[in-house]
Design a protein around this motif. Structure first.
Motif, PDB file in Angstrom:
ATOM      1  N   LYS A 152      17.240  -0.201 -15.044  1.00 54.94           N
ATOM      2  CA  LYS A 152      15.469  -0.382 -13.669  1.00 54.94           C
ATOM      3  C   LYS A 152      14.480   1.187 -13.551  1.00 54.94           C
ATOM      4  O   LYS A 152      13.666   1.300 -13.339  1.00 54.94           O
ATOM      5  CB  LYS A 152      16.391  -0.387 -12.241  1.00 54.94           C
ATOM      6  N   ASP A 153      15.335   2.610 -13.730  1.00 53.54           N
ATOM      7  CA  ASP A 153      14.669   3.715 -13.808  1.00 53.54           C
ATOM      8  C   ASP A 153      13.392   3.596 -14.690  1.00 53.54           C
ATOM      9  O   ASP A 153      12.733   3.610 -14.793  1.00 53.54           O
ATOM     10  CB  ASP A 153      15.897   4.358 -14.517  1.00 53.54           C
ATOM     11  N   GLU A 154      14.078   3.207 -16.279  1.00 56.70           N
ATOM     12  CA  GLU A 154      13.029   3.055 -17.245  1.00 56.70           C
ATOM     13  C   GLU A 154      11.820   2.732 -16.967  1.00 56.70           C
ATOM     14  O   GLU A 154      10.470   2.346 -17.284  1.00 56.70           O
ATOM     15  CB  GLU A 154      13.365   3.473 -18.290  1.00 56.70           C
ATOM     16  N   SER A 155      11.961   1.011 -16.008  1.00 63.28           N
ATOM     17  CA  SER A 155      11.206  -0.549 -15.564  1.00 63.28           C
ATOM     18  C   SER A 155      10.388   0.312 -14.698  1.00 63.28           C
ATOM     19  O   SER A 155       9.044  -0.222 -15.057  1.00 63.28           O
ATOM     20  CB  SER A 155      11.707  -1.328 -15.070  1.00 63.28           C
ATOM     21  N   ALA A 156      10.097   1.266 -13.580  1.00 62.08           N
ATOM     22  CA  ALA A 156       9.996   2.139 -12.939  1.00 62.08           C
ATOM     23  C   ALA A 156       8.832   2.512 -13.387  1.00 62.08           C
ATOM     24  O   ALA A 156       8.188   3.193 -13.129  1.00 62.08           O
ATOM     25  CB  ALA A 156      10.488   2.505 -11.905  1.00 62.08           C
ATOM     26  N   GLN A 157       9.543   3.817 -14.644  1.00 64.42           N
ATOM     27  CA  GLN A 157       8.808   4.670 -15.240  1.00 64.42           C
ATOM     28  C   GLN A 157       7.281   3.385 -16.197  1.00 64.42           C
ATOM     29  O   GLN A 157       6.493   4.306 -15.722  1.00 64.42           O
ATOM     30  CB  GLN A 157       9.337   5.345 -15.898  1.00 64.42           C
ATOM     31  N   GLU A 158       7.491   2.712 -16.896  1.00 64.76           N
ATOM     32  CA  GLU A 158       6.496   2.055 -16.966  1.00 64.76           C
ATOM     33  C   GLU A 158       5.431   1.416 -16.318  1.00 64.76           C
ATOM     34  O   GLU A 158       4.305   1.589 -16.494  1.00 64.76           O
ATOM     35  CB  GLU A 158       7.172   0.751 -18.530  1.00 64.76           C
ATOM     36  N   ASP A 159       6.145   0.928 -15.091  1.00 63.77           N
ATOM     37  CA  ASP A 159       4.782   0.177 -14.336  1.00 63.77           C
ATOM     38  C   ASP A 159       4.711   1.475 -13.449  1.00 63.77           C
ATOM     39  O   ASP A 159       3.634   0.836 -12.233  1.00 63.77           O
ATOM     40  CB  ASP A 159       5.821  -0.744 -13.213  1.00 63.77           C
ATOM     41  N   GLY A 160       4.890   2.909 -12.965  1.00 60.05           N
ATOM     42  CA  GLY A 160       3.597   3.354 -12.780  1.00 60.05           C
ATOM     43  C   GLY A 160       5.082   3.844 -11.250  1.00 60.05           C
ATOM     44  O   GLY A 160       5.844   2.832 -10.852  1.00 60.05           O
ATOM     45  N   VAL A 161       4.290   5.016 -10.888  1.00 63.32           N
ATOM     46  CA  VAL A 161       4.881   5.709  -9.430  1.00 63.32           C
ATOM     47  C   VAL A 161       3.898   5.352  -8.413  1.00 63.32           C
ATOM     48  O   VAL A 161       3.532   5.583  -8.390  1.00 63.32           O
ATOM     49  CB  VAL A 161       5.554   6.938  -9.786  1.00 63.32           C
ATOM     50  N   PHE A 162       4.965   4.491  -7.295  1.00 64.50           N
ATOM     51  CA  PHE A 162       4.419   3.839  -6.624  1.00 64.50           C
ATOM     52  C   PHE A 162       3.264   5.277  -5.286  1.00 64.50           C
ATOM     53  O   PHE A 162       4.306   6.506  -5.251  1.00 64.50           O
ATOM     54  CB  PHE A 162       4.618   2.902  -5.456  1.00 64.50           C
ATOM     55  N   VAL A 163       2.686   5.359  -5.066  1.00 64.77           N
ATOM     56  CA  VAL A 163       1.568   6.148  -4.384  1.00 64.77           C
ATOM     57  C   VAL A 163       2.067   6.020  -2.769  1.00 64.77           C
ATOM     58  O   VAL A 163       2.271   6.620  -2.043  1.00 64.77           O
ATOM     59  CB  VAL A 163       0.535   7.523  -5.012  1.00 64.77           C
ATOM     60  N   ARG A 164       1.171   5.102  -3.064  1.00 61.54           N
ATOM     61  CA  ARG A 164       0.682   5.003  -0.847  1.00 61.54           C
ATOM     62  C   ARG A 164      -0.566   3.384  -1.429  1.00 61.54           C
ATOM     63  O   ARG A 164      -1.102   3.064  -3.197  1.00 61.54           O
ATOM     64  CB  ARG A 164      -0.401   5.546  -0.690  1.00 61.54           C
ATOM     65  N   ASN A 165      -0.213   2.329  -0.821  1.00 58.48           N
ATOM     66  CA  ASN A 165      -1.556   1.652  -0.384  1.00 58.48           C
ATOM     67  C   ASN A 165      -2.529   2.193   0.545  1.00 58.48           C
ATOM     68  O   ASN A 165      -2.129   2.541   1.685  1.00 58.48           O
ATOM     69  CB  ASN A 165      -0.599   0.248   0.574  1.00 58.48           C
ATOM     70  N   GLN A 166      -4.264   1.946   0.219  1.00 55.93           N
ATOM     71  CA  GLN A 166      -5.425   1.454   0.987  1.00 55.93           C
ATOM     72  C   GLN A 166      -5.829   0.863   1.652  1.00 55.93           C
ATOM     73  O   GLN A 166      -5.964   0.144  -0.795  1.00 55.93           O
ATOM     74  CB  GLN A 166      -6.215   2.706   0.236  1.00 55.93           C
ATOM     75  N   ILE A 167      -6.138   0.500   2.628  1.00 56.15           N
ATOM     76  CA  ILE A 167      -6.911  -0.482   2.777  1.00 56.15           C
ATOM     77  C   ILE A 167      -8.502  -0.587   2.994  1.00 56.15           C
ATOM     78  O   ILE A 167      -8.950   0.442   2.730  1.00 56.15           O
ATOM     79  CB  ILE A 167      -6.857  -0.836   3.951  1.00 56.15           C
ATOM     80  N   LEU A 168      -9.274  -0.986   1.784  1.00 57.34           N
ATOM     81  CA  LEU A 168     -10.621  -1.378   1.300  1.00 57.34           C
ATOM     82  C   LEU A 168     -11.537  -2.256   2.835  1.00 57.34           C
ATOM     83  O   LEU A 168     -11.131  -2.302   3.433  1.00 57.34           O
ATOM     84  CB  LEU A 168     -10.490  -2.211   0.442  1.00 57.34           C
ATOM     85  N   PRO A 169     -12.540  -1.388   2.389  1.00 58.70           N
ATOM     86  CA  PRO A 169     -13.556  -1.664   3.545  1.00 58.70           C
ATOM     87  C   PRO A 169     -13.595  -3.416   4.020  1.00 58.70           C
ATOM     88  O   PRO A 169     -14.152  -3.605   5.290  1.00 58.70           O
ATOM     89  CB  PRO A 169     -15.021  -1.454   3.500  1.00 58.70           C
ATOM     90  N   ASN A 170     -13.455  -3.482   2.878  1.00 54.88           N
ATOM     91  CA  ASN A 170     -13.892  -5.082   2.620  1.00 54.88           C
ATOM     92  C   ASN A 170     -12.750  -6.080   2.698  1.00 54.88           C
ATOM     93  O   ASN A 170     -12.037  -7.711   3.191  1.00 54.88           O
ATOM     94  CB  ASN A 170     -14.759  -5.898   1.490  1.00 54.88           C
ATOM     95  N   GLY A 171     -11.638  -5.340   3.655  1.00 55.47           N
ATOM     96  CA  GLY A 171     -10.182  -6.106   3.333  1.00 55.47           C
ATOM     97  C   GLY A 171      -9.079  -5.640   3.052  1.00 55.47           C
ATOM     98  O   GLY A 171      -8.177  -6.625   3.288  1.00 55.47           O
ATOM     99  N   ALA A 172      -9.859  -5.821   1.500  1.00 56.56           N
ATOM    100  CA  ALA A 172      -8.569  -5.804  -0.062  1.00 56.56           C
ATOM    101  C   ALA A 172      -7.449  -4.684   0.613  1.00 56.56           C
ATOM    102  O   ALA A 172      -8.083  -3.150   0.889  1.00 56.56           O
ATOM    103  CB  ALA A 172      -9.486  -5.985  -1.102  1.00 56.56           C
ATOM    104  N   THR A 173      -7.133  -4.597  -0.549  1.00 59.27           N
ATOM    105  CA  THR A 173      -6.028  -3.390  -0.466  1.00 59.27           C
ATOM    106  C   THR A 173      -5.717  -2.948  -1.768  1.00 59.27           C
ATOM    107  O   THR A 173      -5.625  -3.178  -2.883  1.00 59.27           O
ATOM    108  CB  THR A 173      -3.979  -3.695  -0.356  1.00 59.27           C
TER     109      THR A 173
END
Length: 407
Positions: free
Chosen positions: A58-79
């Motif tokens: 599971k740790d190796e899979s997390a490295q391939e998918d990247g390390v989550f940093v944050r979610n950011q809401i855009l002006p048009n409502g998308a994330t």
């Protein structure tokens, strides 16, 4: 904490203690919160190591998918879900209603997305800039001013757009060189996005005022000063010359005023080569719109015009002759009139033996009748002969006198 968990696992393995499910679950939840250490225990596999191997996978899979940093809401409502893939490698997954609709990947350089006027710029550091609007589509080449007063220049060469800084020396630094895809540039606090069609948007980080780039209209160039006539040059005692502008751009006319030869006008091209020559004998060239007025005087004028018909001429006086050369020799002084004296003795009266007759001045017209008192015969001057004499200006008087011998 993960290291402590791994140490506990290794210790447990060495001690022959089985790892319970709750302990693994705690480790998995942490892994979702931040970077995961990948240290592994060096121990002989046993039946109790299967759970630890599953956690490593599971740790190796997390490295391939990247390390989550944050979610950011855009002006048009998308994330935008930001994940880290490396030191200068970040990814933004754009989600709408839980569905991924786009992906940006900044690998060593910033990238930008444009969702119908909503912009997201992802930098290779993981930072982002996002805004809505401030966009000028299909901008034409020229100098543009941003909301903070910064100026940039958009140029087009060989079908490719460049965005440059505006420098006093005119040699602007290239910020963006488009290669068929959307490009990002940073100038001070301004973040710029240039589209393949030349349109671009700008955002001022931390700026209270935001606006689309505005084309700076170049001021109309000041009109060139009107050409002025050159100085008058004396070529001889009574010969002067001056070069004046032509009504045709970049052409000139050389005016020469000579007391004996009269005026001469020469139309010259840009290199000074004669095109047309006018003088006293050839005073006009309608094809070139040139004419000399007063060519037989010492004060001539040159008329110029660019069109025919009733277009008025622009008149320029030839340079004035030096003092003492003003006499107009082209107009001859008339000679004195000579009078023809009347014929001798033709005083208008004649006397013959005491009789006086009045003689008409000039010739006697055909058909005139003259008579004298006591004369029994009147003379009628008629016929071609009498008319010829009259035309010649000869007096024709014949008096027939009565004979004194008649009774």
């Amino acid at each position: 904490m993960r290291t402590a968990l791994r140490t506990a696992i290794a210790t447990a393995l060495v001690a022959g203690v089985a790892i319970t499910a709750p302990a693994l679950a705690a480790g998995a939840a942490f892994a979702a919160d931040g970077p995961v250490a990948t240290a592994t225990a060096q121990a002989k596999p046993t039946a109790g190591t299967e759970a630890a191997d599953s956690a490593d996978a599971k740790d190796e899979s997390a490295q391939e998918d990247g390390v989550f940093v944050r979610n950011q809401i855009l002006p048009n409502g998308a994330t935008a879900r930001i994940v880290k893939l490396g030191d200068t490698h970040y990814r933004a997954e754009i989600l709408k209603q839980g569905q991924r609709v786009g992906t940006l990947e900044a690998d060593g350089h910033p990238v930008a997305g444009n969702d119908d006027g909503t912009f997201l710029v992802l930098f290779e550091t993981g930072l982002t800039s996002t805004w809505q609007g401030n966009y000028l589509p299909g901008a034409r080449p020229g100098v543009y001013e941003l909301a903070d007063g910064t100026r940039v220049e958009l140029t087009l060469k060989l079908g490719s757009y460049d965005l440059r800084t505006v420098e006093k020396n005119g040699e602007g630094r290239v910020l963006v060189h488009l290669k068929g895809t959307r490009q990002v540039a940073v100038l001070g606090k301004a973040v710029l996005v240039v589209e393949p069609d030349g349109g671009f948007a700008a955002y001022i980080n931390g700026g209270m005022r935001q606006a689309a780039p505005k084309l700076v209209e170049k001021p109309a160039p000041a009109p060139a000063p009107a050409p002025t006539p050159g100085p008058v040059v004396t070529l001889g005692e009574c010969t002067v010359q001056q070069v004046i502008p032509s009504v045709f751009a970049q052409l000139t006319v050389t005016l020469t005023n000579d007391l004996e030869k009269g005026p001469k006008a020469v139309l010259n091209d840009e290199a000074g080569k004669p095109i047309v020559v006018l003088d006293r004998d050839h005073a006009a060239d309608l094809g070139q719109g040139l004419t000399i007025k007063g060519a037989n005087t010492t004060t001539p004028k040159l008329g110029q015009r660019t069109q025919g018909g009733d277009t008025p001429y622009a008149w320029t006086a030839f340079p004035k002759l030096p003092k003492g050369c003003e006499k107009d020799t082209a107009t001859p002084t008339p000679a004195p009139s000579t009078t023809t004296p009347a014929p001798a003795g033709n005083t208008g009266t004649t006397t013959d033996n005491g009789q006086t007759s009045v003689i008409p001045k000039g010739g006697v017209a055909a058909g005139a009748e003259l008579s004298a008192e006591g004369d029994s015969t009147a003379l009628i001057a008629a016929g071609a002969g009498a008319a010829s004499l009259a035309a010649a200006g000869l007096g024709f008087v014949v008096l027939r006198r009565r004979s004194g011998a008649r009774g």
